[in-house]
Scaffold this motif. Structure first.
Motif, PDB file in Angstrom:
ATOM      1  N   ASN A  15      43.568  37.574  43.654  1.00 13.56           N
ATOM      2  CA  ASN A  15      42.159  37.421  44.026  1.00 13.56           C
ATOM      3  C   ASN A  15      41.533  36.283  43.223  1.00 13.56           C
ATOM      4  O   ASN A  15      41.699  36.226  42.000  1.00 13.56           O
ATOM      5  CB  ASN A  15      41.384  38.706  43.722  1.00 13.56           C
ATOM      6  N   ASP A  16      40.798  35.401  43.907  1.00 12.44           N
ATOM      7  CA  ASP A  16      40.150  34.289  43.198  1.00 12.44           C
ATOM      8  C   ASP A  16      39.023  34.753  42.288  1.00 12.44           C
ATOM      9  O   ASP A  16      38.822  34.208  41.210  1.00 12.44           O
ATOM     10  CB  ASP A  16      39.593  33.257  44.192  1.00 12.44           C
ATOM     11  N   LYS A  77      39.559  32.592  39.350  1.00 14.75           N
ATOM     12  CA  LYS A  77      40.856  31.913  39.391  1.00 14.75           C
ATOM     13  C   LYS A  77      41.664  32.204  38.126  1.00 14.75           C
ATOM     14  O   LYS A  77      42.263  31.317  37.528  1.00 14.75           O
ATOM     15  CB  LYS A  77      40.666  30.417  39.615  1.00 14.75           C
TER      16      LYS A  77
END
Length: 105
Positions: A15-16, A77
């Motif tokens: 997941n960013d 990120k």
């Protein structure tokens, strides 16, 4: 903490934007988590939440992972950004919008 660390690593890689918080996005369980969700919702960002109240291993593990003593914790990120106060400062300066790649005013 190795199991918790591996689980946290997997969440951050898949997941960013990840918010470790008390409660869920629909039902935050503390004011700081509520503020963090409100900021991300205002930005229109796609994000994943992790309810640390449902998993004591993650609740303790995330504090060790980031070397940050409180929750919520925002990661973008894979990088630790901070808690709700830092999120608010970054939102007000426009840094958070750039970081998560949104154009919200």
């Amino acid at each position: 903490m190795s199991d918790a660390k591996e689980r946290i690593d997997a969440l951050l890689k898949s997941n960013d934007v990840v918010l470790f918080m008390k409660g869920t996005a629909l039902f935050p369980q503390c004011g700081f988590s509520s503020r963090a969700v409100a900021i991300l919702d205002h930005l229109g960002s796609q994000y994943e939440t992790v309810d640390v109240l449902q998993d004591q291993e993650i609740r303790q593990g995330i504090k060790e992972y980031s070397d940050w003593p409180t929750v919520p914790q925002l990661y973008v990120k894979g990088e630790f950004v901070g808690g709700s106060d830092i999120m608010m400062e970054m939102f007000e300066s426009g840094e958070l919008q750039q970081l998560v790649g949104t154009k919200a005013a």
